[in-house]
Write an enzyme that holds these catalytic residues in place. Structure first.
Site, PDB file in Angstrom:
ATOM      1  N   ASN A  69       0.799  -1.314   0.006  1.00 38.39           N
ATOM      2  CA  ASN A  69       0.169  -0.150   0.008  1.00 38.39           C
ATOM      3  C   ASN A  69       0.967   1.249   0.075  1.00 38.39           C
ATOM      4  O   ASN A  69       1.608   1.518   1.091  1.00 38.39           O
ATOM      5  CB  ASN A  69      -0.849  -0.130   1.260  1.00 38.39           C
ATOM      6  CG  ASN A  69      -1.792   1.233   1.339  1.00 38.39           C
ATOM      7  OD1 ASN A  69      -1.887   1.718   0.263  1.00 38.39           O
ATOM      8  ND2 ASN A  69      -2.561   1.344   2.324  1.00 38.39           N
TER       9      ASN A  69
ATOM     10  N   LYS B 191       0.102   4.104  -0.594  1.00 40.88           N
ATOM     11  CA  LYS B 191      -0.818   5.330   0.198  1.00 40.88           C
ATOM     12  C   LYS B 191      -0.687   6.496  -0.580  1.00 40.88           C
ATOM     13  O   LYS B 191      -0.245   6.326  -2.050  1.00 40.88           O
ATOM     14  CB  LYS B 191      -0.612   5.699   1.586  1.00 40.88           C
ATOM     15  CG  LYS B 191      -0.404   4.443   2.464  1.00 40.88           C
ATOM     16  CD  LYS B 191      -0.277   4.804   4.060  1.00 40.88           C
ATOM     17  CE  LYS B 191      -0.110   3.468   4.927  1.00 40.88           C
ATOM     18  NZ  LYS B 191      -0.446   3.736   5.970  1.00 40.88           N
TER      19      LYS B 191
ATOM     20  N   HIS C  89      -9.581   0.132   3.978  1.00 42.61           N
ATOM     21  CA  HIS C  89      -8.498   0.532   4.918  1.00 42.61           C
ATOM     22  C   HIS C  89      -8.911   1.355   6.024  1.00 42.61           C
ATOM     23  O   HIS C  89      -9.794   2.083   6.000  1.00 42.61           O
ATOM     24  CB  HIS C  89      -7.599   1.188   3.995  1.00 42.61           C
ATOM     25  CG  HIS C  89      -6.080   1.343   4.657  1.00 42.61           C
ATOM     26  ND1 HIS C  89      -5.915   2.221   5.394  1.00 42.61           N
ATOM     27  CD2 HIS C  89      -4.977   0.476   4.696  1.00 42.61           C
ATOM     28  CE1 HIS C  89      -4.508   2.170   5.904  1.00 42.61           C
ATOM     29  NE2 HIS C  89      -4.085   0.993   5.364  1.00 42.61           N
TER      30      HIS C  89
ATOM     31  N   GLU D 163      -7.524   4.010   7.177  1.00 43.19           N
ATOM     32  CA  GLU D 163      -7.468   5.257   6.980  1.00 43.19           C
ATOM     33  C   GLU D 163      -8.580   5.916   6.050  1.00 43.19           C
ATOM     34  O   GLU D 163      -9.225   6.979   6.284  1.00 43.19           O
ATOM     35  CB  GLU D 163      -6.319   5.808   6.126  1.00 43.19           C
ATOM     36  CG  GLU D 163      -5.001   5.733   6.976  1.00 43.19           C
ATOM     37  CD  GLU D 163      -3.641   5.329   6.378  1.00 43.19           C
ATOM     38  OE1 GLU D 163      -3.737   5.336   4.825  1.00 43.19           O
ATOM     39  OE2 GLU D 163      -2.691   4.815   7.104  1.00 43.19           O
TER      40      GLU D 163
ATOM     41  N   GLU E 293      -5.632  -5.867   9.854  1.00 44.06           N
ATOM     42  CA  GLU E 293      -4.523  -4.769   9.746  1.00 44.06           C
ATOM     43  C   GLU E 293      -4.900  -4.008  11.497  1.00 44.06           C
ATOM     44  O   GLU E 293      -5.790  -2.938  11.466  1.00 44.06           O
ATOM     45  CB  GLU E 293      -4.654  -3.806   8.746  1.00 44.06           C
ATOM     46  CG  GLU E 293      -4.234  -4.223   7.555  1.00 44.06           C
ATOM     47  CD  GLU E 293      -3.616  -3.228   6.756  1.00 44.06           C
ATOM     48  OE1 GLU E 293      -2.547  -3.329   6.521  1.00 44.06           O
ATOM     49  OE2 GLU E 293      -4.433  -2.139   6.172  1.00 44.06           O
TER      50      GLU E 293
ATOM     51  N   GLY F 293       1.688   1.794  10.397  1.00 42.28           N
ATOM     52  CA  GLY F 293       2.550   3.095  10.520  1.00 42.28           C
ATOM     53  C   GLY F 293       3.298   3.533  11.765  1.00 42.28           C
ATOM     54  O   GLY F 293       3.864   4.668  12.104  1.00 42.28           O
TER      55      GLY F 293
ATOM     56  N   SER G  74       3.052  -2.233  10.095  1.00 45.84           N
ATOM     57  CA  SER G  74       4.457  -2.370  10.553  1.00 45.84           C
ATOM     58  C   SER G  74       5.366  -3.552  10.138  1.00 45.84           C
ATOM     59  O   SER G  74       6.361  -3.733  10.714  1.00 45.84           O
ATOM     60  CB  SER G  74       4.723  -1.990  11.792  1.00 45.84           C
ATOM     61  OG  SER G  74       4.219  -0.717  12.162  1.00 45.84           O
TER      62      SER G  74
END
Ligand code: PEP
Length: 310
Positions: free
Chosen positions: A11, A13, A101, A103, A179, A185, A225
């Site tokens: 990903n 992003k 996701h 986000e 996730e 992150g 991560s």
């Protein structure tokens, strides 16, 4: 029963530029990847640049690596300013799309239902879907991890089960990505046993709703991560069928992550067999921990979250 093929996805992003992506593509094109890459019906590796760059990347990237989008809407076309459709992703050469996701869920307020609708539309369009689910730190700390994951999962399953297809067709292009939000992150990766525990619980849940065959074949990949230092340990877990890599996928180490974790299926099979044999031997836990061997861990549904913290 079909064997679950390990998959490594990325990903990117909202990162990159034409020049940056060109370098990255050239790096992947030069990499000496496993010769089996791309020979399977399902690509074991895919990259997901921002949608503007998908066509450029697709045209320049070796064909044994798939390309994916990071989102798409649930309608084919129309007055939806700023959105892109699954059909458009396909049109520019994408094979995959990431949906749900964290986000998208948090920053762009996508609901479980939005994600369910997107998943079925993308599947109907012929894209392979990476459907993400994950709990926040406070949800984990308040022992609601499975409740949250099962709610997110249920919305996806409800929509998929409504498709007018047989079970195999409904599920063949759907990958679930676990996730944990607290690991995305943050550099704070789930321990392999934590990931395994959640993946096994997700698989059991899929089995309860969709049957054993679906549960045994659906791939559940881990993201949060992942890097060179932890990829192999995660990949060795029985129910971890792949890795989803964010930050590290923009660095050259991604090739090594893939080579270390995604390759060597034979090695993984033997490792799991060896681990099972050790589990069934009566090894005292002190000896096992001295040699870093697997020790049976008692856990009940209720005890699950309190035993494992991030
Ligand atoms: C992600 O955003 O999906 C992700 C896995 O990111 P990272 O690897 O950087 O935690």
């Amino acid at each position: 029963m079909a064997r679950r093929k390990f998959i490594v996805g990325t990903n990117f992003k909202m990162n990159g530029s034409r020049a940056f992506l060109q370098d990255l593509v050239e790096n992947l094109n030069r990499a000496d990847l496993d010769s089996n890459v791309g020979n399977e019906e399902v690509h074991p590796i895919f990259i997901s640049p921002p949608s503007l760059y998908i066509e450029h990347v697709r045209q320049n990237l070796r064909k044994d690596i798939a390309v994916g989008g990071q989102n798409c809407f649930w309608k084919s076309s129309g007055a939806f300013t700023g959105e892109i459709s699954a059909e458009m992703l396909k049109d520019v050469g994408a094979d995959y799309v990431i949906l749900g996701h964290t986000e998208r869920r948090t920053l762009f307020k996508e609901s479980d239902t939005d994600i369910g609708l997107k998943v079925v539309h993308a599947l109907q369009t012929g894209l392979k879907v990476i459907a993400c689910i994950g709990e926040t730190l406070s949800e984990r700390e308040s022992n609601t991890t499975l409740q949250v994951l099962f709610r997110q999962l249920q919305a996806i399953i409800d929509h998929v089960q409504n498709l007018d297809l047989n079970q195999e067709e409904k599920w063949k292009d759907l990958v679930i990505a676990y996730e944990p939000v607290w690991a995305i992150g943050t550099g704070r990766v789930a321990a392999p046993e934590q990931a395994q525990e959640v993946h096994a619980a997700i698989r059991r849940r899929v089995g309860e709703i969709c049957g054993l065959e679906v549960a045994e074949t659906v791939r559940i990949i881990y993201g949060g991560s992942v890097n060179l230092g932890n990829a192999l340990q995660l990949a060795r877990e029985r129910d971890v069928d792949g890795l989803f890599v964010g930050g590290a996928s923009l660095r050259p180490e991604f090739v090594q992550i893939y080579m270390g974790a995604g390759r060597g299926e034979g090695y993984r099979t033997w490792y799991l067999l060896f681990k099972d044999i050790l589990r069934n031997l009566d090894i005292p836990s002190s000896t096992a921990s001295m040699f870093n061997l697997p020790v049976p861990r008692p856990h009940s549904a209720e005890g699950f979250v309190s035993q494992v913290g991030p």
